[in-house]
Every structure is written in structure tokens, then in C-alpha cells.
Design a protein around this motif. Structure first.
Motif, PDB file in Angstrom:
ATOM      1  N   ASN A 244       0.832  -1.215   0.000  1.00  0.00           N
ATOM      2  CA  ASN A 244       0.000   0.000   0.000  1.00  0.00           C
ATOM      3  C   ASN A 244       0.865   1.263   0.000  1.00  0.00           C
ATOM      4  O   ASN A 244       0.368   2.361   0.235  1.00  0.00           O
ATOM      5  CB  ASN A 244      -0.921   0.012   1.228  1.00  0.00           C
ATOM      6  CG  ASN A 244      -1.953  -1.099   1.144  1.00  0.00           C
ATOM      7  OD1 ASN A 244      -2.456  -1.409   0.056  1.00  0.00           O
ATOM      8  ND2 ASN A 244      -2.247  -1.727   2.278  1.00  0.00           N
ATOM      9  N   ARG A 287       0.875   5.458  -8.170  1.00  0.00           N
ATOM     10  CA  ARG A 287       0.834   4.422  -7.140  1.00  0.00           C
ATOM     11  C   ARG A 287       1.347   4.971  -5.814  1.00  0.00           C
ATOM     12  O   ARG A 287       2.386   4.556  -5.323  1.00  0.00           O
ATOM     13  CB  ARG A 287       1.702   3.230  -7.587  1.00  0.00           C
ATOM     14  CG  ARG A 287       1.362   1.930  -6.875  1.00  0.00           C
ATOM     15  CD  ARG A 287       2.052   0.776  -7.564  1.00  0.00           C
ATOM     16  NE  ARG A 287       3.487   0.814  -7.379  1.00  0.00           N
ATOM     17  CZ  ARG A 287       4.170  -0.050  -6.620  1.00  0.00           C
ATOM     18  NH1 ARG A 287       3.543  -1.005  -5.984  1.00  0.00           N
ATOM     19  NH2 ARG A 287       5.474   0.037  -6.513  1.00  0.00           N
ATOM     20  N   GLU A 289       0.611   6.338  -1.638  1.00  0.00           N
ATOM     21  CA  GLU A 289       0.096   5.703  -0.418  1.00  0.00           C
ATOM     22  C   GLU A 289      -1.425   5.596  -0.477  1.00  0.00           C
ATOM     23  O   GLU A 289      -2.126   6.570  -0.753  1.00  0.00           O
ATOM     24  CB  GLU A 289       0.510   6.545   0.799  1.00  0.00           C
ATOM     25  CG  GLU A 289       0.156   5.881   2.103  1.00  0.00           C
ATOM     26  CD  GLU A 289       0.404   6.786   3.320  1.00  0.00           C
ATOM     27  OE1 GLU A 289       0.072   6.362   4.427  1.00  0.00           O
ATOM     28  OE2 GLU A 289       0.925   7.902   3.128  1.00  0.00           O
ATOM     29  N   LYS A 290      -1.898   4.403  -0.227  1.00  0.00           N
ATOM     30  CA  LYS A 290      -3.324   4.122  -0.325  1.00  0.00           C
ATOM     31  C   LYS A 290      -4.119   4.973   0.664  1.00  0.00           C
ATOM     32  O   LYS A 290      -3.698   5.164   1.802  1.00  0.00           O
ATOM     33  CB  LYS A 290      -3.565   2.636  -0.013  1.00  0.00           C
ATOM     34  CG  LYS A 290      -4.750   2.064  -0.718  1.00  0.00           C
ATOM     35  CD  LYS A 290      -4.818   0.580  -0.513  1.00  0.00           C
ATOM     36  CE  LYS A 290      -6.211   0.115  -0.898  1.00  0.00           C
ATOM     37  NZ  LYS A 290      -6.336  -1.321  -0.681  1.00  0.00           N
TER      38      LYS A 290
END
Ligand code: BES
Ligand code: ZN
Length: 462
Positions: A244, A287, A289-290
Motif C-alpha cells: 500500500n 501508485r 500511499e493508499k
């Protein structure tokens, strides 16, 4: 029109010619081979400040690169603005990717800058932006419209962590006494989307060295039995972020400031076009940090990036070895709440813990600095906002940036002075990359806006 603005209009070409002369000096601070050029760049701007009426202009030696200081005190009872900028620049490798040589400034048109942009290392970061302040000072002073006192503090180590300036500021608090620091070393949201930067991230730089066997080994004889330092380094580095994109160092997030829902909403209300963003840098996906938007990922959340990794054979063809050493340079961008010293300890401890058998690891700590934040209710921000509105015809956005200017938090803790981050660059200026450039209109708009900041600051300060 103010006399200052007429003066600036009439001197457009002279200002540009002078900036070009400064940009020609390769003042790369990261590489000791350019030491003489760094000194030359300092002398150049000191002489310029002197020639346009600044007093006490001097190049002051430090343990590292010198600091340039100059001032104009017109009345001690009036406010004092401390202008900070840096005359050092980033390295220029890979040179072959430059369309024109980095130290031969040239004007070329781009899609974003149909009127032309100055291509050169340092064009936007930060000689071009610093020079706007020198030009604006000249215009105000020569026309008798300088409304307050001004001090200039220009350094030659910003791109390598401002270590000597830190000591200089500690030791020269009286000399640098001011009501506000004014800095143009950041960017706006877009060419027609002016913004004032209200936040910067902190930073911590580290270098890892992994050592294995006492010499390179034949990978046929030994491959399979011993730990390859390069493999080990890759494993360790890869494990520092999870799927993540969260950093896995225990305790890393413990001090991270958590933004309220209202703050997050405000940050995310700024205009953002993901497709445009991807297109502008040529990537097919993002992509981060979630759970966070791109604005949050790049400004309010910490991150960790490899800046370079090397070891083993890099030449043509193949060479079947298990290299005896491997190296990596990493920087972590820190956010409010995080202390670089604490993070350094956590990093070292964690690396020790994940070092595989068969290699030894050394972590060398580099420069560090804490994050910076400015309140939009402050007089300084209000003055900046009013000045930008005057020249751009709209109120600027208040935007947190992801870059770092570590000296800002020191100005705050030592000089008790907030920094106004009135940058006129754009993210697309390719700073730190080949073909760095600075739009001509950004340059001139900056020179136009700065005197208004002085006026509004003096007015609002009363
Ligand atoms: N101009 C940048 C800082 C910056 C970049 C501010 C992007 C806002 C947005 C500055 O010259 C710089 O590059 N600073 C370094 C500091 C480091 C070497 C300590 C950085 O951010 O990498
Ligand atoms: Zn920079």
C-alpha cells in the motif's frame, strides 16, 4: 502605474542579460570540482547588489560555501524584509539529455510558455527566482519607492542541505533581525493559477553501504552459497515500503500530524486533473500511499525514495561477479510532527534488524530538516495574497508543497521569523532535471509582484 513598474518595464532586457551572465556560472554545490564557480557566482551577485545601491554587500566565508549578505536600511522604525535565495544549483548529469548546454542560457518556446522560457541549470531553481528580488529591489530603490528596510541573505549550499547557513544564522541573529523572510524558491499551481506556498516537507538524507566478501567473487564458483550485497541491498530497500506504499520502518508514522477532515477537504478542494498530471510527466499510472489523494501524498504524507543505487558491473556486456559492495542514496520527505533525528535513529535501527547474514551494513546520515507551515491568517500571507491578486487578477490558492527548504524552520526557531514562500516557478520547469527552464512571463510577473508585497506588508504590519 508605480514608478517601480515603469522602471522594471524599461529594464526588462538588462535584467535578462544580467541573469544570463549569472546563469553561465556553473555553481554546482554537490561537486567540489566547481568550488571556484560557486565562489564566482557569490561574487557576481554581491557585486550586482552593491552596484544597485545595497549597503554592506559582502561575501562572507563559512565552513562551506559563502553566504552573500547585503542590506538597505532606510529607517530602523520601518519593517524589515529578509530576502533569502540560493545561488547554488543541482548537478547537470545526464548531460546528453540537455537540448542546449546547461550553462549556456537560451530562450526557447514551449507549449506552456509560447512567449519563451529561459533554459539553463538554475533558471527557476533558484538563480532566476532570486534575481527577480534583486531586480525588484533595484527598481524600488532607484525610483525612491522602497517602502521599508531590506536585507539579502543568499546561500550556496541549499541543494546540499544548508549546513553552513544553519551555523551562520545561529551566529548572526542580530544582523539578520527582520519582520519576515521572503523567499521565491517554490512553484505556482499553474501559469494562470497563481498560488502561495503554505507548507514544505522536511527531509532526511541517508546513504547505505552494504559489504560482503573481501573481494568480488566469481558468480560461478560462489553463486548460490554467499549473500550478494547488491541482492541484499535490493531486498532491504524493497521491504521499506509495503503493497500500500506505506513505509514499514517501525515507529515511522508515530509523530505524523493527522489532518482533520476539514483540513483534508480544503487541501483536496484545489483543482487537480489526474490525466493531465500523468501526461505532464509521461507515466501511465500513479501508485501513492493508499487512502490519500495526490495532493496529500505529495505534501501532507511522508515518503521514502531511492535517489540512486549502484554497485557491481555497469559496463558494456556482462561480467559474472558477486560484487563485494553495494550502495544506495535515499531521502525521506518528512511532514509536520516528524523529527529528522528521531527518524534517523529509527531508520538505522530498522536497517540493522533487517540486514541478512553474510553482509554488513553501514548507514551514513546526511542532511535533515523539519517541515514548515504558514498560517493563511498571518499578515505575511495576507500581504503575499494581496500582491499576487494585484498582478494576476485573482486571489492565489494556498498550496502545500512537497519539496523542502530546510532553513525555513530554522528561520522560525532561531530568528522567530516566518517565511513567505512566494514562488513563481512551475512544476513543469524540470528543476533538478535536464532542460530546466523558467518562463519569461513568470520571471517578469515575479519582478512585478514583489514590490507590491513590500507595499502590502508595510501597510498591513501597522
Ligand atoms: N526549490 C526547491 C524546493 C522546492 C521544490 C520547494 C519543490 C517547493 C516545491 C529547492 O531548491 C530544493 O530543491 N530543495 C531541496 C532541499 C534538500 C536538498 C535539502 C529538495 O527539496 O530536495
Ligand atoms: Zn532545488
Amino acid at each position: 502605474m508605480k514608478k517601480t513598474q515603469i522602471y522594471a518595464q524599461e529594464h526588462k532586457q538588462v535584467f535578462l542579460d544580467e541573469l544570463f551572465a549569472w546563469l553561465k556560472i556553473p555553481s554546482i554545490s554537490a561537486d567540489a570540482a566547481y568550488k571556484k564557480d560557486v565562489l564566482h557566482a557569490a561574487e557576481f551577485i554581491k557585486n550586482k547588489l552593491q552596484s544597485v545601491g545595497a549597503d554592506k554587500a559582502q561575501v562572507i566565508a563559512t565552513a562551506g560555501n559563502p553566504v552573500v549578505y547585503a542590506e538597505k536600511i532606510i529607517n530602523p522604525a520601518l519593517p524589515t524584509i529578509l530576502v533569502y535565495g540560493h545561488y547554488d544549483v543541482q548537478p547537470v548529469v545526464p548531460l546528453e539529455l540537455w537540448e542546449s548546454p546547461p550553462f549556456e542560457p537560451t530562450i526557447r518556446k514551449t507549449d506552456i510558455h509560447p512567449e519563451g522560457a529561459i533554459f539553463a541549470r538554475g533558471a527557476t531553481d533558484d538563480k532566476g527566482q532570486t534575481f527577480m528580488h534583486v531586480a525588484a529591489f533595484e527598481a524600488m530603490h532607484q525610483t525612491g519607492e522602497l517602502p521599508c528596510n531590506v536585507k539579502f541573505l543568499l546561500e550556496g549550499e541549499e541543494e546540499v542541505g544548508s549546513e553552513s547557513l544553519g551555523t551562520f544564522v545561529q551566529n548572526n541573529q542580530d544582523l539578520l533581525k527582520a519582520d519576515v523572510v521572503l523567499i521565491s524558491d517554490s512553484s505556482m499551481m499553474g501559469k494562470n493559477e497563481p498560488s502561495v506556498c503554505v507548507g514544505l516537507r522536511g527531509i532526511l538524507a541517508v546513504e547505505i553501504t552494504v559489504k560482503g566478501a573481501k573481494r568480488d567473487l566469481h558468480s560461478g564458483f560462489f553463486g548460490g552459497a554467499v549473500t550478494n550485497p547488491l541482492n541484499a541491498l535490493c531486498e532491504m530497500v524493497a521491504s521499506l515500503k509495503d503493497e500500500n506504499q506505506k513505509i514499514t520502518i517501525p515507529g515511522f508514522y508515530d509523530q505524523v500530524h493527522i489532518y482533520s477532515d476539514a483540513e483534508r477537504a480544503e487541501i483536496n478542494a484545489l483543482p487537480f486533473d489526474a490525466e493531465e498530471y500523468k501526461k505532464s510527466i509521461g507515466v501511465n499510472g500513479l501508485r501513492g500511499e493508499k487512502g490519500y489523494s495526490v495532493f496529500e501524498q505529495t505534501a501532507t504524507r511522508p515518503t521514502l525514495d531511492l535517489n540512486g543505487i549502484w554497485g557491481g558491473y555497469q559496463g558494456e556486456g556482462s561480467k559474472t561477479i558477486i560484487p563485494s559492495e553495494a550502495h544506495a542514496k535515499i531521502t525521506m520527505r518528512l511532514v509536520p510532527g516528524q523529527d529528522p533525528h528521531t527518524i534517523a535513529e529509527l531508520f538505522q535501527k530498522h536497517i540493522k534488524q533487517i540486514t541478512p547474514l553474510g553482509v554488513s551494513v553501514e548507514v551514513k546520515l546526511g542532511h535533515g530538516g523539519t517541515a514548515y507551515f504558514m498560517d493563511t491568517q498571518s499578515v505575511a500571507y495576507q500581504a503575499a495574497s494581496a500582491a499576487v491578486e494585484k498582478t494576476f487578477g485573482m486571489k492565489p490558492y494556498a498550496k502545500r508543497d512537497g519539496g523542502s527548504i530546510p532553513i525555513t524552520s530554522l528561520f522560525e526557531s532561531v530568528l522567530h521569523c516566518k517565511s513567505v514562500l512566494l514562488g513563481f516557478g512551475l512544476e513543469s520547469d524540470a528543476l533538478h532535471a535536464p532542460n530546466e527552464h523558467y518562463g519569461l512571463s513568470n520571471f517578469y510577473k515575479g519582478i512585478e509582484t514583489i514590490p507590491y508585497f513590500y507595499d502590502f506588508f508595510v501597510k498591513l504590519q501597522k
